[in-house]
Scaffold this motif. Structure first.
Motif, PDB file in Angstrom:
ATOM      1  N   MET A  84       0.905  -1.176   0.025  1.00 14.44           N
ATOM      2  CA  MET A  84       0.054   0.064  -0.046  1.00 14.44           C
ATOM      3  C   MET A  84       0.848   1.301   0.130  1.00 14.44           C
ATOM      4  O   MET A  84       1.875   1.314   0.582  1.00 14.44           O
ATOM      5  N   ARG A  85       0.590   2.205  -0.770  1.00 10.07           N
ATOM      6  CA  ARG A  85       1.005   3.484  -0.911  1.00 10.07           C
ATOM      7  C   ARG A  85       1.045   4.434   0.438  1.00 10.07           C
ATOM      8  O   ARG A  85      -0.171   4.421   0.772  1.00 10.07           O
ATOM      9  N   LYS A  86       2.003   4.890   1.022  1.00  7.43           N
ATOM     10  CA  LYS A  86       1.887   5.898   1.939  1.00  7.43           C
ATOM     11  C   LYS A  86       1.964   7.210   1.460  1.00  7.43           C
ATOM     12  O   LYS A  86       2.554   7.306   0.412  1.00  7.43           O
ATOM     13  N   ASN A  87       1.705   8.193   2.275  1.00  4.20           N
ATOM     14  CA  ASN A  87       1.839   9.672   1.801  1.00  4.20           C
ATOM     15  C   ASN A  87       2.973  10.346   2.249  1.00  4.20           C
ATOM     16  O   ASN A  87       3.735   9.886   2.928  1.00  4.20           O
ATOM     17  N   ASN A  88       3.018  11.638   1.630  1.00  9.78           N
ATOM     18  CA  ASN A  88       4.081  12.349   2.082  1.00  9.78           C
ATOM     19  C   ASN A  88       3.416  13.375   3.154  1.00  9.78           C
ATOM     20  O   ASN A  88       2.462  14.420   2.847  1.00  9.78           O
ATOM     21  N   ILE A  89       4.077  13.773   4.286  1.00 11.22           N
ATOM     22  CA  ILE A  89       3.580  14.710   5.008  1.00 11.22           C
ATOM     23  C   ILE A  89       4.522  15.597   5.671  1.00 11.22           C
ATOM     24  O   ILE A  89       5.772  15.230   5.858  1.00 11.22           O
ATOM     25  N   LEU A  90       4.106  16.724   5.871  1.00 10.27           N
ATOM     26  CA  LEU A  90       4.912  17.887   6.458  1.00 10.27           C
ATOM     27  C   LEU A  90       4.516  18.318   7.939  1.00 10.27           C
ATOM     28  O   LEU A  90       3.283  18.433   8.137  1.00 10.27           O
ATOM     29  N   ILE A  91       5.652  18.406   8.729  1.00  8.24           N
ATOM     30  CA  ILE A  91       5.109  18.375  10.206  1.00  8.24           C
ATOM     31  C   ILE A  91       6.024  19.546  10.350  1.00  8.24           C
ATOM     32  O   ILE A  91       7.015  19.894  10.266  1.00  8.24           O
ATOM     33  N   VAL A  92       4.980  20.596  11.149  1.00  3.25           N
ATOM     34  CA  VAL A  92       5.663  21.850  11.407  1.00  3.25           C
ATOM     35  C   VAL A  92       5.422  22.453  13.027  1.00  3.25           C
ATOM     36  O   VAL A  92       4.371  22.202  13.381  1.00  3.25           O
ATOM     37  N   ASP A  93       6.730  22.348  13.537  1.00  9.94           N
ATOM     38  CA  ASP A  93       6.424  22.468  15.276  1.00  9.94           C
ATOM     39  C   ASP A  93       7.973  23.179  15.615  1.00  9.94           C
ATOM     40  O   ASP A  93       8.941  22.572  14.855  1.00  9.94           O
ATOM     41  N   ASP A  94       7.980  24.073  16.515  1.00  7.10           N
ATOM     42  CA  ASP A  94       9.208  24.614  16.794  1.00  7.10           C
ATOM     43  C   ASP A  94       9.677  23.974  17.939  1.00  7.10           C
ATOM     44  O   ASP A  94      10.862  24.174  18.597  1.00  7.10           O
ATOM     45  N   ASP A  95       9.205  22.569  18.625  1.00  9.28           N
ATOM     46  CA  ASP A  95       9.785  21.763  19.645  1.00  9.28           C
ATOM     47  C   ASP A  95      10.345  20.764  18.891  1.00  9.28           C
ATOM     48  O   ASP A  95       9.811  19.742  18.254  1.00  9.28           O
TER      49      ASP A  95
END
Length: 233
Positions: A1-12
């Motif tokens: 199964m294909r997984k996706n591209n995720i962008l995680i934005v956090d200053d910690d």
């Protein structure tokens, strides 16, 4: 199964490291940013399938970032915040967020939220048919009955380890497989720190595929994460 591209934005940085590690281990392609401005620069170069966005950040906070993203894209957004009131959640949803999760959060819950948002957005994973006898990726195929690999209909000879490694890749086209996963699946859990094994055998596969005049560079390196078999477009 294909997984996706995720962008995680956090200053910690601790949260970034924790969330990133878990999604990579599950086969996701992960990009990170420490503030909204950095996230917007990334979006100008690479459009992810979903964004996990912290509310409270320096330079540009999550709410303003959400506003700017929504001016140009309908990318699904999940907001993270230490503020757990209904008012804060509603504000984020009004700005265009698809979901809202209060810190501290359980990683399994975040994963479930991400998958749920993607399903709602129409990015459904397609289950693999267990009756399939031949796996294909562009002009490469693997016959699961006789374990034969062909490129441009020409057979290439693979050692058992090369074949096991290649099978993991072709069973998961367009999916980033991290080093630890591949090492554990192909060599065993006791080898998960020995990346040299993986580097050498990936090199072997690339060489054999190239020698058969493949039309594309199929096996892509995801620096610091792992490898992906990429079908030609």
């Amino acid at each position: 199964m294909r997984k996706n591209n995720i962008l995680i934005v956090d200053d910690d940085p601790i949260i970034i490291k924790f969330v990133k590690a878990n999604f990579i281990a599950d086969g996701w392609l992960v990009t990170t940013a420490s503030n909204g401005q950095e996230a917007l620069r990334i979006l100008n170069q690479n459009i992810p399938d979903i964004i996990v966005l912290d509310v409270l950040m320096p330079v540009m906070d999550g709410m303003e970032t959400c506003i700017q993203v929504r001016k140009q894209s309908s990318i699904p957004i999940i907001m993270l915040s230490a503020k757990g009131s209904s008012f804060d959640k509603i504000q984020c949803l009004k700005l265009g967020a698809d979901d809202y999760l209060t810190k501290p959060f359980d990683i399994d819950e975040l994963t479930a939220r991400v998958e749920s948002v993607l399903r709602r957005a129409g990015n459904k994973n397609i289950p693999r048919n267990e009756d399939v006898k031949c796996l294909k990726c562009g002009d490469i195929s693997l016959n699961l009955d006789n374990r034969q690999v062909t490129v441009n209909k020409r057979e290439i000879k693979l050692t058992p380890i090369e074949l096991a490694l290649f099978q993991e890749l072709i069973q998961n086209p367009d999916k980033v497989l991290d080093h630890r996963y591949l090492l554990s699946k192909v060599w065993g859990p006791e080898y998960i720190q020995d990346k040299a094994y993986l580097h050498v055998f990936i090199s072997h596969l690339r060489k054999k595929i190239k020698q058969s005049n493949a039309k594309s560079e199929y096996i892509l390196t995801i620096p610091g994460i792992g490898y992906m078999l990429k079908p030609p477009r």
